[in-house]
Design an enzyme around this catalytic site. Structure first.
Site: not given
Length: 634
Positions: A410, A413, A590, A506
């Site tokens: 992504h 990010e 994350e 992420h």
């Protein structure tokens, strides 16, 4: 997209680059054709088929025959897009050039930043919209959006009915720069100041990873901003990265970014925008790079509405509003959602590693494949040299399991890249833990899985408009080349040596702290996914071991926030597909765009670059505890 895949300087050069990119489109660098450190062959090999695939074309072209070109009619080679980061006269190696794959003309050389960031900055106050009378008025108008009380419904991803004076439009500015061939024309702003007393801010976002579509001036010091959609989509607006110039010292400006699409955001929980002031960074003493800014920050539902389907239910956009006070006159300031880490930054980091003779003994850089736009997707192999020569050395190397790490699937990010940088720096360092990991494992690291999205300033998708983290089950060689080739590499690793762990880095936009998503064994036989025949059934609680140990090693990590569900809509994600096909230890790490809560470091403060890099190093230290020490005890 392939026809636009070359350099983005306007004119004939871009056409030539498009032809080159189309010609290269059938091929990719074969990372898997040679053993880790046995070969320096970096020749281009066919990525599929019998290797004799040719193009047909031209007048009277016959399928299967080689295409001939009249060299006298060839277009000139395109000019490179970027200079070296140190402003040297020599151009960057062509493979390190950032290509957009679109008609966008990026500013060159790209902006450079010093990362003298404060170690920790407090989160802002929590936003409580119930105290705002205007907020309730907006909510009342949104009570029946279908009835038209909020104006026309947009199906383009951009709000309709913007008010004020248009002072920036990246599409119109890009068209001007493409027409202009003079160097000065490539740097011209959209808005030209009328006089010395004109206090209008001059905006720009046509640089690498930049994202800003339009700006409307509502009053002398108030602006409403519209973010650019991800390329080939009508949404995914979250990442922003733009510059303003012509500031006035002591003046307060109001910015309202009005087309966010998520209902909740870290901006409602204390997150503050990032600011980089060129004059502040150049101070001889006490200069600071990226730092938090903004007061009176709010994240609210507004009265612009959109629908992604023609007859779908209308939804409301959300506005991020904040005040910014300039500390310098005639300054150029950059604003960003998170600490930028561009494709050029990555290439500079990898080039430094690649240029160190001693480093090449433990770290080898190769091309995994080419992206749609013609950018290289790098893969690093980090392991200790063979202890023996000949077949015994090869067998010893093959007995080392693989650990696969990836980031930036992504593109918005960017904190994932800073964690990955911490991992790479640790693994290539001289600590005993790093040496132990290199001697026992082969690390396959893909630092940037979506270079095209990063270059174009996307938040979620690649050039094809797809979320690549939802294409792992059956990726397309043409539309999702990085995922296609990474899966092929991991399949080879599984068959040759086994995959001990897969970890995908992420960023998270709605939760504090740093945590992990894993896969619980109870979802193994639920019928939603396909388990590879070579895979053994995962053991109960096995997926909890790595995050539990990471919680013990790293004070920033929060085991309480970890989740191990495998929802049906996540079956095509990298975490779940790799769990079903390659390894029991498959996770996404994350990291919050915000900071830590009251129970985790940094307590009620933003996560900074140093925190992200330390998190990457702590991941490696945890691997020593879980895979090395635990393996010896077992």
């Amino acid at each position: 997209n392939r026809q636009q895949g070359g350099s983005n300087i306007g004119g004939g050069g871009g056409m030539a680059a498009g032809a080159q990119s189309l010609d290269k489109g059938w091929y990719s660098r074969s990372e898997s054709d040679s053993d880790e450190f046995n070969s320096d062959d970096d020749s281009r090999t066919p990525s599929g088929g019998d290797g004799n695939r040719t193009s047909s074309g031209g007048d009277g072209g016959t399928k299967g025959k080689s295409r001939s070109f009249d060299k006298s009619k060839e277009l000139p080679a395109p000019a490179p897009l970027y200079f070296d980061r140190d402003d040297a006269e020599a151009w960057v190696d062509d493979e390190a050039i950032a290509r957009t794959g679109t008609p966008i003309v990026l500013r060159y050389p790209p902006p450079t930043f010093t990362y003298g960031c404060p170690p920790s900055e407090p989160l802002g106050p929590l936003f409580t919209p119930v105290d705002d009378e205007d907020y309730h008025k907006v909510m009342a108008r949104l009570g029946d959006p279908v009835a038209g009380k909020c104006g026309p419904i947009s199906d383009t991803g951009y709000p309709i009915g913007m008010q004020g004076k248009l002072v920036y439009d990246c599409v119109q500015l890009n068209a001007r720069r493409r027409v202009s061939k003079a160097e000065s024309g490539q740097k011209q702003p959209f808005y030209t100041l009328t006089s010395e007393s004109d206090h209008t801010l001059v905006f720009d976002s046509l640089f690498e990873s930049g994202n800003l579509y339009q700006v409307y001036q509502l009053s002398e010091y108030e602006y409403e901003l519209v973010l650019k959609n991800d390329y080939n989509t009508n949404g995914h607006t979250q990442w922003y990265f733009f510059s303003v110039s012509n500031t006035r010292k002591g003046q307060t400006y109001k910015f309202k970014i009005c087309n966010f699409y998520k209902r909740s955001s870290m901006y409602g929980r204390g997150l503050r925008p990032l600011l980089y002031s060129e004059k502040e960074a150049k101070k001889d003493a006490g200069g600071v790079g990226w730092h938090r800014c903004g007061t009176n920050i709010s994240y609210r539902r507004n009265d612009y509405v959109y629908s992604k389907k023609k007859e779908g239910k209308p939804k409301a956009y959300y506005t991020l509003q904040f005040l910014f006070e300039s500390e310098h006159s005639k300054d150029t300031c950059y604003f960003a959602h998170c600490y930028p880490y561009t494709y050029t930054d990555l290439q500079a980091h990898l080039t430094r590693l690649d240029g160190d003779v001693e480093m090449r003994k433990i770290c080898r850089r190769k091309r995994l494949c080419e992206t749609i736009a013609g950018n290289r997707c790098d893969v690093l192999t980090i392991t200790a040299p063979r202890k023996e020569e000949g077949d015994e050395g090869v067998q010893e190397l093959l007995r080392r399991p693989a650990i696969v790490l990836s980031a930036r699937i992504h593109p918005g990010e960017s904190n994932a890249s800073w964690m990955m940088k911490g991992c790479i720096d640790f693994l290539t360092g001289g600590s005993e833990d790093a040496k132990s990991l290199r001697e026992r494992f082969v690390f396959k690291i893909v630092p940037m899985l979506n270079p095209d999205g990063v270059i174009n300033g996307n938040y979620r998708t690649g050039l094809a408009g797809n979320d690549l983290n939802r294409k792992w089950r059956n990726p397309s060689r043409d539309l999702h080349p990085t995922i296609f080739h990474m899966k092929a590499m991991m399949a080879r690793m599984r068959d040759e040596r086994g995959v001990a762990l897969f970890l995908d880095f992420h960023g998270h936009s709605v939760k504090n702290n740093i945590f992990i998503y894993g896969c619980d064994h109870t979802y193994w036989d639920n019928g939603n996914g396909e388990n590879h025949p070579s895979r053994e059934d995962p053991k109960p609680m096995h997926s909890r071991l790595f995050p539990a140990q990471l919680d013990a090693v790293c004070p920033m990590f929060s085991y309480e926030d970890c989740r191990f569900h495998v929802k049906r809509r996540k079956e095509n994600s990298g975490r779940v597909v790799c769990w079903r096909e390659f390894t029991n230890n498959s996770y996404t790490l994350e990291s919050s765009f915000g900071g830590g809560d009251k129970a985790h470091f940094p307590e009620s403060a933003h996560l900074g670059v140093s925190h992200y890099e330390k998190m990457g190093a702590d991941v490696c230290k945890t691997l020593v505890q879980v895979l090395c020490v635990a393996g010896e005890e077992e």
